[in-house]
Design an enzyme around this catalytic site. Structure first.
Site, PDB file in Angstrom:
ATOM      1  CE  LYS A   1      50.463 -37.061 -71.345  1.00 55.89           C
ATOM      2  NZ  LYS A   1      49.749 -37.727 -70.369  1.00 55.89           N
TER       3      LYS A   1
ATOM      4  NE  ARG B   1      55.244 -41.400 -68.331  1.00 53.33           N
ATOM      5  CZ  ARG B   1      55.090 -41.203 -69.465  1.00 53.33           C
ATOM      6  NH1 ARG B   1      54.641 -39.802 -69.732  1.00 53.33           N
ATOM      7  NH2 ARG B   1      55.688 -41.696 -70.435  1.00 53.33           N
TER       8      ARG B   1
HETATM    9  C1  7PJ Z   1      51.381 -41.000 -69.053  1.00 56.20           C
HETATM   10  C2  7PJ Z   1      51.856 -42.263 -68.974  1.00 56.20           C
HETATM   11  C3  7PJ Z   1      50.438 -40.440 -67.995  1.00 56.20           C
HETATM   12  C4  7PJ Z   1      51.165 -42.279 -66.772  1.00 56.20           C
HETATM   13  C5  7PJ Z   1      52.098 -41.485 -71.153  1.00 56.20           C
HETATM   14  C6  7PJ Z   1      52.938 -39.108 -73.030  1.00 56.20           C
HETATM   15  C7  7PJ Z   1      52.042 -40.139 -73.309  1.00 56.20           C
HETATM   16  N1  7PJ Z   1      51.775 -42.933 -67.732  1.00 56.20           N
HETATM   17  N2  7PJ Z   1      52.355 -42.671 -70.259  1.00 56.20           N
HETATM   18  N3  7PJ Z   1      50.764 -41.169 -66.805  1.00 56.20           N
HETATM   19  N4  7PJ Z   1      51.468 -40.665 -70.437  1.00 56.20           N
HETATM   20  N5  7PJ Z   1      51.267 -42.943 -65.908  1.00 56.20           N
HETATM   21  O1  7PJ Z   1      53.902 -39.015 -72.496  1.00 56.20           O
HETATM   22  O2  7PJ Z   1      52.377 -37.673 -73.492  1.00 56.20           O
HETATM   23  O3  7PJ Z   1      49.908 -39.298 -67.991  1.00 56.20           O
HETATM   24  S1  7PJ Z   1      52.755 -41.611 -72.843  1.00 56.20           S
END
Ligand code: 7PJ
Length: 287
Positions: free
Chosen positions: A229, A264
């Site tokens: 990010k 994640r």
């Molecule tokens: C996140 C997400 C996060 C959860 C995305 C990216 C943007 N779901 N979906 N937490 N970020 N739970 O992957 O940079 O931080 S999309």
């Protein structure tokens, strides 16, 4: 203390150590790996299969599939577009692999259809605030991840403001959690996520990151998504998101150290290695 496992349909997610959620972007325009599964303008099942196979071989415990790009400034997708992206890949994963599949969606109909096709977890960056989402999630019986986001992806990075970012985000999640419980979602099925990068400045993100333990203190499993990010790019001065590997792995370990239950990430192999080394040292310390 949060439970050490999470029941997800017919499977159990072990949370006695940090679980790794591997990201599979089914969008043509994701900020860090956009379009890698596309052949021209078409989502390629064979490309998806290769990527998913690798993520699982690398050690992911969950595969997170999403058909909406939520990067800052992303355009909205239609429900049909989201369904067309998510469902075939979900079916493919469920029929071929013995893994947990999480569906990254805010759309009620996608939640319902994905549940019918065997999804194990609902991951909603809008914390079930869209119309019908909370009912769809409750009826699914699946665990849900509630993430904090200020404003919408289109506008969230225009001067986000908080009174106190930690207090505000904790209060938001506590209120969403209560709404979920009122809608019939069992408390033990709720995962919380501070939502790094979603309507937050670098200072907000870093302050929140240092307060992960306060989210963990809620007793719910905490999911942390910082992989590649902008906050890592800003700390390191790296524009190209695909070059943020070391920073991402470092932050994953720091998040785990602060008690995060689910990480994640894009780079599953590297994150898993780092977490394995860290876990080994914890066990050594306890000897
Ligand atoms: C996140 C997400 C996060 C959860 C995305 C990216 C943007 N779901 N979906 N937490 N970020 N739970 O992957 O940079 O931080 S999309």
């Amino acid at each position: 203390m949060s439970a050490l496992s999470l029941k997800c349909r017919d499977k159990v997610l072990d949370l006695s150590r940090p679980a790794i959620m591997g990201i599979v972007n089914l969008t043509p325009d994701s900020f860090s790996d956009g379009g890698q599964l596309y052949a021209g303008s078409k989502l390629s099942q064979s490309k998806a299969l290769v990527v998913i196979e690798k993520i699982l071989k690398d050690g992911a415990n969950i595969v997170d599939i999403g058909g909406e790009s939520t990067r800052p400034g992303a355009t909205e997708v239609s429900e049909q577009q989201e369904l067309d992206r998510v469902l075939p890949i979900l079916e493919l994963i469920v029929s071929r692999f013995d893994t947990l599949v999480s569906v990254d969606t805010s759309t009620a109909v996608v939640m319902r259809e994905a549940t019918a096709k065997g999804a194990h977890l609902i991951n909603d960056v809008r914390a079930l605030r869209r119309e019908g989402a909370i009912e769809a999630a409750a009826q699914s019986g699946l665990p849900v991840c509630l993430m904090h986001m200020q404003n919408q992806p289109q506008t969230m990075q225009f001067e986000p403001v908080y009174q106190d970012v930690v207090v505000d985000v904790l209060a938001f999640l506590a209120s969403r959690k209560q709404d979920c419980i009122d809608a019939g979602i069992a408390a033990e099925k709720i995962i919380l996520d501070p939502g790094f990068g979603f309507g937050k400045t670098l200072a907000h993100n870093l302050t929140l990151f240092n307060a992960i333990d306060q989210f963990v203190a809620s007793g719910h499993p905490v999911l942390v998504g910082v992989s590649r990010k902008a906050m890592i790019g800003q700390v390191l001065g790296i524009e190209d998101s695909s070059k943020r590997l070391i920073g991402s792995v470092m932050m994953a370990v720091l998040a785990a150290q602060r008690g995060a239950a689910i990480l994640r990430v894009h780079d599953v192999l590297e994150t898993k290695q780092a977490i394995d080394v860290w876990q080994t040292m914890i066990i050594k310390e306890e000897d």
